[in-house]
Design a protein around this motif. Structure first.
Motif, PDB file in Angstrom:
ATOM      1  N   ASP A  41     -19.308 -14.844  15.187  1.00  0.00           N
ATOM      2  CA  ASP A  41     -17.965 -15.165  14.694  1.00  0.00           C
ATOM      3  C   ASP A  41     -17.812 -14.762  13.240  1.00  0.00           C
ATOM      4  OD1 ASP A  41     -17.509 -16.176  17.187  1.00  0.00           O
ATOM      5  OD2 ASP A  41     -17.009 -18.211  16.536  1.00  0.00           O
ATOM      6  N   ASP A  42     -18.825 -15.054  12.433  1.00  0.00           N
ATOM      7  CA  ASP A  42     -18.746 -14.699  11.016  1.00  0.00           C
ATOM      8  C   ASP A  42     -18.830 -13.188  10.801  1.00  0.00           C
ATOM      9  OD1 ASP A  42     -18.324 -17.216   9.976  1.00  0.00           O
ATOM     10  OD2 ASP A  42     -20.456 -17.668   9.776  1.00  0.00           O
ATOM     11  N   GLN A  43     -19.577 -12.503  11.647  1.00  0.00           N
ATOM     12  CA  GLN A  43     -19.585 -11.040  11.566  1.00  0.00           C
ATOM     13  C   GLN A  43     -18.180 -10.497  11.805  1.00  0.00           C
ATOM     14  OE1 GLN A  43     -22.584  -8.957  13.877  1.00  0.00           O
ATOM     15  NE2 GLN A  43     -23.964 -10.710  13.716  1.00  0.00           N
ATOM     16  N   ARG A  91     -15.411 -12.110  11.312  1.00  0.00           N
ATOM     17  CA  ARG A  91     -14.545 -12.543  10.210  1.00  0.00           C
ATOM     18  C   ARG A  91     -14.641 -11.607   9.000  1.00  0.00           C
ATOM     19  NH1 ARG A  91     -16.381 -17.881  11.876  1.00  0.00           N
ATOM     20  NH2 ARG A  91     -14.581 -19.104  12.588  1.00  0.00           N
ATOM     21  N   TYR A  92     -15.837 -11.066   8.757  1.00  0.00           N
ATOM     22  CA  TYR A  92     -16.068 -10.420   7.463  1.00  0.00           C
ATOM     23  C   TYR A  92     -16.486  -8.955   7.511  1.00  0.00           C
ATOM     24  CZ  TYR A  92     -16.083 -15.352   6.235  1.00  0.00           C
ATOM     25  OH  TYR A  92     -15.742 -16.675   6.100  1.00  0.00           O
ATOM     26  N   ILE A 130     -21.998 -16.383   2.983  1.00  0.00           N
ATOM     27  CA  ILE A 130     -20.564 -16.575   3.238  1.00  0.00           C
ATOM     28  C   ILE A 130     -19.809 -16.856   1.937  1.00  0.00           C
ATOM     29  CG2 ILE A 130     -18.828 -17.938   4.461  1.00  0.00           C
ATOM     30  CD1 ILE A 130     -20.546 -16.148   6.269  1.00  0.00           C
ATOM     31  N   ILE A 178     -25.416 -11.201   8.324  1.00  0.00           N
ATOM     32  CA  ILE A 178     -25.048 -12.471   8.942  1.00  0.00           C
ATOM     33  C   ILE A 178     -25.438 -12.463  10.416  1.00  0.00           C
ATOM     34  CG2 ILE A 178     -23.094 -13.937   9.583  1.00  0.00           C
ATOM     35  CD1 ILE A 178     -21.704 -12.934   7.020  1.00  0.00           C
ATOM     36  N   ILE A 204     -11.304 -15.282  16.980  1.00  0.00           N
ATOM     37  CA  ILE A 204     -11.256 -14.980  15.550  1.00  0.00           C
ATOM     38  C   ILE A 204     -10.016 -14.171  15.172  1.00  0.00           C
ATOM     39  CG2 ILE A 204     -12.536 -13.951  13.606  1.00  0.00           C
ATOM     40  CD1 ILE A 204     -13.768 -16.468  14.868  1.00  0.00           C
ATOM     41  N   ASP A 212     -24.502 -15.053  12.759  1.00  0.00           N
ATOM     42  CA  ASP A 212     -23.441 -15.612  13.602  1.00  0.00           C
ATOM     43  C   ASP A 212     -22.385 -14.550  13.927  1.00  0.00           C
ATOM     44  OD1 ASP A 212     -22.079 -18.233  14.615  1.00  0.00           O
ATOM     45  OD2 ASP A 212     -20.526 -17.184  13.484  1.00  0.00           O
ATOM     46  N   ALA A 261     -21.990  -8.714   5.524  1.00  0.00           N
ATOM     47  CA  ALA A 261     -21.605  -9.034   6.901  1.00  0.00           C
ATOM     48  C   ALA A 261     -22.674  -8.592   7.891  1.00  0.00           C
ATOM     49  CB  ALA A 261     -20.266  -8.388   7.232  1.00  0.00           C
TER      50      ALA A 261
END
Length: 270
Positions: free
Chosen positions: A153-155, A157-158, A125, A149, A179, A151, A146
């Motif tokens: 949510d983080d996928q 996000r990015y 991250i 990753i 998100i 998670d 990405a």
């Protein structure tokens, strides 16, 4: 051994002083085979800078254009640059204490987390934040990060892939809705792949322009130092790195401002 791994170990002999980041971190996360230079985050402590300089001096390093490796400039967001030859390889090393797009609170957390690691290099991250530059190629790297990753949510996000995003939004609609308040591009997910691709391109350009604007402030502030650099470089030619450092610090005082953001009254994102 990778020379940048070797340097990292020497920088951290006795205690944690330097965290490998950027391109070499991409390599260590197995997202690239190689990177042409090394970047490190450094602790904001004078004895840390002394240690780094001694290690670099032992390799015959010399300064490249940038700020001196001195507390006053480093806490102002400047970076210091060096190079030396290792066999046939030109080794370039870059150092920063306050990396762009990493908040002070997150930076503190990074140092705490890295204390427990056997080898210090930035997480995925944080690597994404560092890679939001004005270089096109870095956004392809962000896209690959990405995908590593876990998670969701983080996928969301990015991710840089319109297809990946559409699939994630279909599979995890609640996460996508949540998100979307952070990442407006997700609002464009409506089954229209082309519309989403256009939105992703606009998002990338916005991030690139933000970094370009940040760099321009430093380039402008460094203009007087840049004009003198060739002369100063020649002045320290043949000297050890430690001697060169002391001379360059004296010459940079009064020529290179310590804190660009305060000087410009800027209060935006780094």
């Amino acid at each position: 051994m990778n020379i940048y791994v070797e340097l990292t170990r020497k920088f951290n002999e006795g205690r944690l002083r330097a965290i490998l980041s950027s391109g070499q971190a991409v390599v260590l996360h197995r997202l690239a085979v190689m990177s042409k230079d090394g970047d490190w985050l450094l602790r904001e402590e004078c004895d840390v800078f002394d240690h780094i300089l001694k290690v670099l001096d032992s390799y015959g390093a010399r300064y490249r254009f940038g700020a001196p490796l001195d507390m006053r400039w480093m806490v102002g967001g400047w970076s210091s640059h060096f190079e030396f030859m290792s066999g046939n390889l030109r080794v370039r090393t870059d150092f920063v204490c306050r990396p762009p797009r990493i908040s002070p609170s997150r930076l503190e957390s990074i140092w705490r987390e890295q204390e427990t690691r056997s080898f210090p290099f930035v997480d995925l991250i944080d690597l994404i934040s560092l890679k939001k530059t004005n270089r096109e190629k870095d956004y392809a790297v962000i896209g690959e990060i990405a995908r590593k990753i876990i998670d969701v949510d983080d996928q969301l996000r990015y991710s840089r892939s319109a297809r990946d995003i559409m699939e994630l939004c279909l599979a995890f609609p609640e996460s996508a809705t949540r998100i979307a308040s952070e990442r407006p591009v997700l609002v464009n997910v409506s089954g229209d792949l082309e519309k989403l691709e256009v939105a992703l391109d606009a998002e990338r350009r916005k991030l690139m322009h933000e970094n370009e604007n940040r760099l321009q402030r430093y380039i402008k502030a460094a203009s007087p130092w840049s004009e003198q650099w060739k002369l100063k470089e020649k002045m320290v030619e043949g000297r050890s790195l430690i001697e060169s450092h002391n001379a360059l610090v004296k010459n940079a005082e009064g020529c290179l401002p310590f804190d660009v953001e305060k000087q410009d009254g800027y209060s935006g994102v780094n």
